[in-house]
Motif scaffolding. Structure first.
Motif, PDB file in Angstrom:
ATOM      1  N   GLU A  79     -21.356 -42.503 -24.946  1.00 19.71           N
ATOM      2  CA  GLU A  79     -21.555 -43.848 -25.500  1.00 19.71           C
ATOM      3  C   GLU A  79     -22.701 -43.793 -26.509  1.00 19.71           C
ATOM      4  OE1 GLU A  79     -20.959 -47.852 -26.214  1.00 19.71           O
ATOM      5  OE2 GLU A  79     -19.664 -46.466 -25.168  1.00 19.71           O
ATOM      6  N   CYS A  80     -22.362 -43.814 -27.784  1.00 27.70           N
ATOM      7  CA  CYS A  80     -23.345 -43.758 -28.880  1.00 27.70           C
ATOM      8  C   CYS A  80     -24.272 -42.554 -28.738  1.00 27.70           C
ATOM      9  CB  CYS A  80     -24.142 -45.064 -28.943  1.00 27.70           C
ATOM     10  SG  CYS A  80     -23.131 -46.451 -29.496  1.00 27.70           S
ATOM     11  N   GLY A  81     -23.723 -41.429 -28.274  1.00 27.79           N
ATOM     12  CA  GLY A  81     -24.501 -40.203 -28.178  1.00 27.79           C
ATOM     13  C   GLY A  81     -25.476 -40.164 -27.015  1.00 27.79           C
ATOM     14  N   VAL A  82     -25.296 -41.053 -26.038  1.00 30.97           N
ATOM     15  CA  VAL A  82     -26.216 -41.129 -24.904  1.00 30.97           C
ATOM     16  C   VAL A  82     -25.419 -41.002 -23.608  1.00 30.97           C
ATOM     17  CG1 VAL A  82     -27.899 -42.597 -23.722  1.00 30.97           C
ATOM     18  CG2 VAL A  82     -27.737 -42.647 -26.205  1.00 30.97           C
ATOM     19  N   GLY A  83     -26.019 -40.357 -22.623  1.00 29.78           N
ATOM     20  CA  GLY A  83     -25.414 -40.293 -21.296  1.00 29.78           C
ATOM     21  C   GLY A  83     -24.404 -39.186 -21.139  1.00 29.78           C
ATOM     22  N   LYS A  84     -23.767 -39.210 -19.973  1.00 27.46           N
ATOM     23  CA  LYS A  84     -22.773 -38.207 -19.621  1.00 27.46           C
ATOM     24  C   LYS A  84     -21.451 -38.534 -20.313  1.00 27.46           C
ATOM     25  CE  LYS A  84     -20.519 -36.132 -15.663  1.00 27.46           C
ATOM     26  NZ  LYS A  84     -20.230 -36.198 -14.252  1.00 27.46           N
ATOM     27  N   PRO A  85     -20.771 -37.512 -20.859  1.00 30.17           N
ATOM     28  CA  PRO A  85     -19.475 -37.766 -21.507  1.00 30.17           C
ATOM     29  C   PRO A  85     -18.440 -38.290 -20.509  1.00 30.17           C
ATOM     30  CG  PRO A  85     -20.319 -35.591 -22.084  1.00 30.17           C
ATOM     31  CD  PRO A  85     -21.184 -36.112 -20.983  1.00 30.17           C
ATOM     32  N   VAL A  86     -17.674 -39.278 -20.943  1.00 26.49           N
ATOM     33  CA  VAL A  86     -16.629 -39.886 -20.125  1.00 26.49           C
ATOM     34  C   VAL A  86     -15.281 -39.353 -20.615  1.00 26.49           C
ATOM     35  CG1 VAL A  86     -15.529 -42.057 -19.464  1.00 26.49           C
ATOM     36  CG2 VAL A  86     -17.998 -41.950 -19.758  1.00 26.49           C
ATOM     37  N   VAL A  87     -14.493 -38.823 -19.685  1.00 25.25           N
ATOM     38  CA  VAL A  87     -13.166 -38.319 -20.019  1.00 25.25           C
ATOM     39  C   VAL A  87     -12.192 -39.501 -20.022  1.00 25.25           C
ATOM     40  CG1 VAL A  87     -11.305 -36.775 -19.279  1.00 25.25           C
ATOM     41  CG2 VAL A  87     -13.694 -36.061 -19.030  1.00 25.25           C
ATOM     42  N   GLU A  88     -11.362 -39.560 -21.041  1.00 28.52           N
ATOM     43  CA  GLU A  88     -10.385 -40.631 -21.246  1.00 28.52           C
ATOM     44  C   GLU A  88     -11.010 -42.030 -21.172  1.00 28.52           C
ATOM     45  OE1 GLU A  88      -6.480 -40.343 -19.492  1.00 28.52           O
ATOM     46  OE2 GLU A  88      -6.796 -38.230 -19.048  1.00 28.52           O
ATOM     47  N   LYS A 107      -5.280 -46.341 -24.739  1.00 26.46           N
ATOM     48  CA  LYS A 107      -4.314 -45.650 -23.884  1.00 26.46           C
ATOM     49  C   LYS A 107      -4.102 -44.272 -24.513  1.00 26.46           C
ATOM     50  CE  LYS A 107      -2.113 -49.956 -22.515  1.00 26.46           C
ATOM     51  NZ  LYS A 107      -3.129 -50.797 -23.073  1.00 26.46           N
ATOM     52  N   TRP A 108      -4.401 -43.233 -23.738  1.00 17.47           N
ATOM     53  CA  TRP A 108      -4.343 -41.865 -24.258  1.00 17.47           C
ATOM     54  C   TRP A 108      -2.955 -41.276 -24.037  1.00 17.47           C
ATOM     55  CZ3 TRP A 108      -8.046 -40.833 -27.434  1.00 17.47           C
ATOM     56  CH2 TRP A 108      -9.273 -41.462 -27.281  1.00 17.47           C
ATOM     57  N   ASP A 109      -2.348 -40.767 -25.120  1.00 22.94           N
ATOM     58  CA  ASP A 109      -1.077 -40.054 -25.029  1.00 22.94           C
ATOM     59  C   ASP A 109      -1.333 -38.622 -24.587  1.00 22.94           C
ATOM     60  OD1 ASP A 109       0.240 -42.340 -26.020  1.00 22.94           O
ATOM     61  OD2 ASP A 109      -0.091 -41.690 -28.096  1.00 22.94           O
ATOM     62  N   SER A 110      -2.400 -38.029 -25.085  1.00 22.80           N
ATOM     63  CA  SER A 110      -2.795 -36.674 -24.710  1.00 22.80           C
ATOM     64  C   SER A 110      -4.310 -36.595 -24.739  1.00 22.80           C
ATOM     65  CB  SER A 110      -2.180 -35.639 -25.655  1.00 22.80           C
ATOM     66  OG  SER A 110      -2.703 -35.798 -26.960  1.00 22.80           O
ATOM     67  N   PHE A 111      -4.867 -35.801 -23.827  1.00 22.10           N
ATOM     68  CA  PHE A 111      -6.315 -35.634 -23.758  1.00 22.10           C
ATOM     69  C   PHE A 111      -6.566 -34.210 -23.296  1.00 22.10           C
ATOM     70  CE2 PHE A 111     -10.700 -36.243 -22.757  1.00 22.10           C
ATOM     71  CZ  PHE A 111     -11.094 -37.364 -23.476  1.00 22.10           C
ATOM     72  N   GLY A 112      -6.997 -33.351 -24.216  1.00 22.96           N
ATOM     73  CA  GLY A 112      -7.173 -31.940 -23.892  1.00 22.96           C
ATOM     74  C   GLY A 112      -8.494 -31.390 -24.367  1.00 22.96           C
ATOM     75  N   ALA A 113      -8.649 -30.083 -24.178  1.00 24.89           N
ATOM     76  CA  ALA A 113      -9.902 -29.410 -24.501  1.00 24.89           C
ATOM     77  C   ALA A 113     -10.174 -29.343 -26.003  1.00 24.89           C
ATOM     78  CB  ALA A 113      -9.895 -28.002 -23.917  1.00 24.89           C
ATOM     79  N   ASP A 114      -9.129 -29.453 -26.833  1.00 26.24           N
ATOM     80  CA  ASP A 114      -9.343 -29.333 -28.271  1.00 26.24           C
ATOM     81  C   ASP A 114      -9.118 -30.631 -29.041  1.00 26.24           C
ATOM     82  OD1 ASP A 114      -6.669 -29.357 -27.735  1.00 26.24           O
ATOM     83  OD2 ASP A 114      -6.145 -27.778 -29.147  1.00 26.24           O
ATOM     84  N   GLY A 115      -8.675 -31.690 -28.360  1.00 21.10           N
ATOM     85  CA  GLY A 115      -8.470 -32.962 -29.041  1.00 21.10           C
ATOM     86  C   GLY A 115      -7.767 -33.960 -28.151  1.00 21.10           C
TER      87      GLY A 115
END
Length: 177
Positions: A79-88, A107-115
């Motif tokens: 969130e704006c470069g702060v905190g722990k990254p949130v997946v999806e 709504k995520w169609d795909s969520f992977g390690a490269d994009g």
């Protein structure tokens, strides 16, 4: 001699003028009343990680570490470069200087390690040069995975508007880490 004046029937101009006097305020009133609902959209959008997608429930009896290979760590969004990254994440603040541009209902169609690819609504506070807040449907693409503060996170997002656009651009790119 008596001149008789025949009663005039209203002409096309008069009929159009009467229609405009009645219809324009009625249509404008409906549009203005809906503006209040649109103006609350950005203010009501959650802007914290608390509104993000929670982690899935843990398996009550996890397998032993030696039995399963280590999973590849998925990057998330900070969130704006702060905190722990949130997946999806369901919400991403795109303009962190004033929180005036927020992607929500993602709504995520795909969520992977490269994009990641998905769709959502971009809420813009004061769209089109200071006007009232508005929302725009868009496709979202996360990219550019980097280690930031020891955590893996996406650092860029591309927004492709599917209909109307807030700044007369069909595509915008934001730095989000």
């Amino acid at each position: 001699m008596a001149d008789r004046v025949a009663p005039r029937r209203p002409g096309m101009r008069t009929a159009l003028a009467i229609f405009a006097v009645v219809a324009v305020p009625a249509v404008g009133g409906v549009w203005v009343s809906a503006a209040g609902e649109r103006s609350d959209a950005v203010a009501d959008a959650p802007k914290t990680a608390a509104a993000q997608k929670s982690n899935p429930p843990q398996d009550p009896q996890p397998a032993k570490a030696e039995d399963t290979p280590a999973p590849q760590e998925l990057p998330g969004v900070r969130e704006c470069g702060v905190g722990k990254p949130v997946v999806e994440p369901k919400i991403i603040t795109l303009n962190c200087s004033n929180a005036g541009v927020v992607a929500s209902d993602i709504k995520w169609d795909s969520f992977g390690a490269d994009g990641a690819d998905g769709s959502g609504t971009v809420l813009v506070s004061g769209a089109a040069g200071g006007g009232s807040p508005a929302s725009f449907p868009a496709r979202l693409r996360l990219y550019d995975v980097k280690k930031v503060d020891g955590m893996v996170a996406f650092t860029g997002i591309e927004v492709s508007y599917t209909r109307a656009t807030p700044h007369a651009k069909a595509k915008e790119v934001y730095t989000i880490a």
